[in-house]
Design a protein around this motif. Structure first.
Motif, short mmCIF file in Angstrom:
data_model
loop_
_atom_site.label_atom_id
_atom_site.label_comp_id
_atom_site.label_asym_id
_atom_site.label_seq_id
_atom_site.Cartn_x
_atom_site.Cartn_y
_atom_site.Cartn_z
N ARG A 487 -21.99 -18.71 -45.94
CA ARG A 487 -22.81 -19.62 -45.91
C ARG A 487 -22.47 -20.59 -47.24
O ARG A 487 -22.64 -22.14 -46.91
CB ARG A 487 -24.23 -19.23 -46.16
N THR A 488 -21.95 -20.09 -48.48
CA THR A 488 -21.60 -21.08 -49.35
C THR A 488 -20.54 -21.84 -49.01
O THR A 488 -20.54 -23.16 -49.56
CB THR A 488 -21.43 -20.22 -50.51
N ASP A 489 -19.43 -21.16 -48.32
CA ASP A 489 -18.15 -21.83 -48.02
C ASP A 489 -18.82 -23.05 -46.93
O ASP A 489 -18.19 -24.45 -46.88
CB ASP A 489 -17.34 -20.85 -47.44
N LEU A 490 -19.55 -22.75 -46.15
CA LEU A 490 -19.96 -23.32 -44.93
C LEU A 490 -20.70 -24.85 -45.45
O LEU A 490 -20.51 -25.97 -45.05
CB LEU A 490 -20.88 -22.69 -44.03
N PHE A 503 -25.06 -24.86 -39.27
CA PHE A 503 -24.37 -23.81 -38.98
C PHE A 503 -25.44 -22.84 -38.79
O PHE A 503 -26.59 -22.89 -39.22
CB PHE A 503 -23.36 -23.49 -39.67
N SER A 504 -25.03 -21.84 -37.96
CA SER A 504 -25.79 -20.49 -38.01
C SER A 504 -24.79 -19.34 -37.97
O SER A 504 -23.62 -19.43 -37.26
CB SER A 504 -26.85 -20.58 -36.91
N VAL A 553 -10.61 -20.81 -41.37
CA VAL A 553 -10.37 -20.07 -42.68
C VAL A 553 -11.59 -19.37 -42.83
O VAL A 553 -11.93 -18.21 -43.11
CB VAL A 553 -9.83 -20.94 -44.09
N ILE A 554 -12.86 -20.12 -43.04
CA ILE A 554 -13.99 -19.42 -43.08
C ILE A 554 -14.27 -18.30 -42.15
O ILE A 554 -14.91 -17.24 -42.65
CB ILE A 554 -15.11 -20.57 -43.08
N GLY A 555 -14.02 -18.58 -40.86
CA GLY A 555 -14.30 -17.58 -40.12
C GLY A 555 -13.49 -16.10 -40.09
O GLY A 555 -13.86 -15.05 -39.80
#
Length: 579
Positions: A487-490, A503-504, A553-555
């Protein structure tokens, strides 16, 4: 023949013959002899029990021997008779002819015999029919009885006594009249009378046991001196009365003396502390023995003044001993009770199966110790109490330590349960970090329960489930932490001056949607690639590609599938697990 004698002389002669018969004749335990002078002639009657068979010749021989030892001056005839107790008539008789040896004084030659009708004959006696017709009479009827039992030892000097009797009988009573207090002055009587008069004053002025003893000695001496007065003395009756009076007075004084001596003994014993209740009771008994005789002394007694002074002191002493016994009995009861409670404490200790049991055992031992500590140093039970304390105190320490250990074990066990309960609450709130921390604390607390405590087994049963739950919480925490990082990265990725996307996230995928604002800028840039929007300062050149790469990358880091949609809901980019 006439014999000039007194009745007292005949009684003395009879007693002498009686005692000699008891010594010389072994077939009878009791003989009785009577002597009379009838019509000038000496007559002697010997009586015995009906169940005793005696040798008449031996009896007469003993009588003859005694009479012959009296040494008569001329020939003297004596009639002797044998009779059974309770019978009126003798069953045999004999005549003794004493040869003159000097000493008897007799006149006439008349002979007195019992009538023939009153006699029964033995082979030794022949009676004529003429004698049987004579008038019946008993010359011994008025002679008093002289009872005597066989002596425990033989007195050979009795023949000397018989000779003295002979002197009295045959010599006109010269010996009798020369005995003390017969005709002469009687200093024994005078001394006894004087002491009887003087002794009350001596008793009244006596101030000590020593002075009373001196009075008793004087009374005893005077009483002993009266023993020299013979029974035939005209002063004999008076001597006996004086003797009884002096003896009675001495006995009363002796009672007081004994009481004073008992009190003196009790006083000596009080000098040292008593070592037991029995010793105190013995002292109590001594004081009572000293007091009782003194209390019987009436106010009219010459000893009353001395006694009353002593009585007050003795009663005070007895009261003090009674009080001491009362106090000692109280302490000894406490000592006995402490022993009983100690037995109960040992039983509770042996049967303890819970913290409550150990605490009760500890409390019981504490009662015992406190009770023993209250027994004072001057008590007879102090030494025993100290010995018991040496034995009981270590037991209290052991039980107290065990109770403390069990209490700590219970507290630790309960703390583990309480911490686990709170961990569950955090789980329910999805606060996995807090849940993990509390499950870790619960697990470590359960491991701290002592192995030798009663709760060790229960605590051990918590370790396995707590460990498993902790692991689950930690895994949850890791997931949550990862999602939080995602979440932080998003958040960082979706905001670049303007909100680029929303996002969710769920457990399976990440869904990103471009905002209408960002789509509008992107479309405008696509329509006029050389124009720039100065307000948003967003360089959208190649920005979408960079956004896709960042989201990929986040995923990947979150290990989740990722789907990118434009503001119209059209899929722009997709990244699935393993793709």
């Amino acid at each position: 023949m006439k014999v000039a004698v007194q009745q007292e002389d005949l009684q003395l002669l009879a007693k002498t013959l009686q005692e000699q018969l008891l010594v010389e004749v072994s077939t009878a335990e009791v003989f009785e002899v009577k002597c009379v002078v009838n019509k000038g002639e000496l007559m002697i009657l010997t009586q015995h029990a009906s169940d005793v068979i005696v040798d008449a010749q031996l009896i007469f021989a003993v009588i003859e021997e005694v009479l012959q030892s009296l040494a008569p001056h001329k020939e003297q005839r004596v009639q002797c008779f044998l009779r059974v107790f309770g019978e009126q008539l003798p069953y045999t008789k004999c005549f003794l002819a004493l040869k003159p040896m000097g000493g008897w004084v007799a006149e006439g030659d008349e002979e007195v015999i019992f009538p023939s009708s009153s006699l029964t004959y033995s082979p030794l006696i022949n009676e004529s029919e003429e004698e049987k017709e004579e008038e019946l009479f008993d010359p011994f009827a008025d002679v008093p009885n002289l009872s005597a039992s066989k002596p425990g030892f033989q007195i050979k000097p009795i023949l000397l006594g018989a000779a003295l009797v002979g002197i009295i009988v045959l010599g006109g009573g010269a010996y009798l009249l020369t005995r003390p207090c017969v005709m002469s002055e009687c200093k024994e009587i005078q001394n006894a009378k004087q002491l009887k008069t003087k002794s009350p004053q001596l008793m009244r002025h006596a101030k000590s046991e020593k002075e009373l003893v001196a009075v008793v000695q004087q009374l005893a001496a005077a009483s002993t001196d009266l023993n020299v007065i013979p029974s035939w003395s005209p002063r004999y009756q008076l001597s006996q009365e004086l003797k009884a009076s002096l003896s009675g007075r001495a006995e009363k004084i002796n009672q007081v003396v004994k009481a004073l001596q008992t009190a003196s003994l009790a006083t000596q014993k009080v000098q040292n502390p008593a070592s037991s209740l029995e010793e105190l009771q013995a002292r109590q008994h001594l004081w009572r023995q000293a007091i009782a005789p003194l209390e019987s002394i009436s106010s009219s007694s010459e000893l009353y003044g001395l006694v009353q002074g002593k009585l007050l002191n003795y009663r005070v002493r007895l009261h003090a001993v009674n009080q001491q016994i009362f106090i000692e009995e109280k302490w000894l009861k406490k000592l006995t009770a402490a022993k009983v409670v100690a037995v109960a404490a040992e039983k509770r200790e042996a049967a303890a199966k819970s913290l409550n049991d150990w605490q009760k055992a500890q409390s019981t031992w504490l009662v015992v110790i406190n009770a023993l500590n209250t027994i004072p140093r001057n008590s007879v039970g102090y030494q025993e109490a100290q010995k018991l304390l040496v034995d009981y105190k270590p037991k209290l320490v052991l039980v107290r330590d065990r109770a403390t250990k069990e209490q700590l074990a219970v507290k630790t066990y309960q703390q583990a349960l309480s911490t686990a309960k709170q961990a569950k609450v955090y789980e329910q709130q999805n606060q996995w970090q807090a849940a993990a921390i509390y499950w870790e604390q619960a697990l470590q607390t359960a491991k701290k329960v002592p192995q030798d405590s009663l709760y060790y087994t229960q605590a051990q049963s918590l370790i396995e489930p707590y460990s498993a739950t902790l692991k689950q919480a930690q895994e949850k925490l890791q997931v949550v932490s990862s999602l939080q990082q995602t979440r932080t990265d998003l958040d960082k990725t979706c905001i670049n001056g303007i909100r680029i996307c929303t996002f969710s996230i769920d457990n399976a995928e990440i869904i990103v949607r471009l905002t209408p604002e960002y789509d509008q800028i992107r479309q405008n840039n696509l329509a006029s690639p050389y124009s720039k929007n100065s307000d948003t300062a967003v360089d959208v050149t190649n920005h979408l590609q960079i956004l896709r790469e960042a989201l990929a990358v986040i995923g990947e880091n979150a290990n989740l599938s990722l789907f990118l949609y434009d503001s119209q809901g059209q899929v722009i980019y997709t990244r699935t697990l393993g793709g």
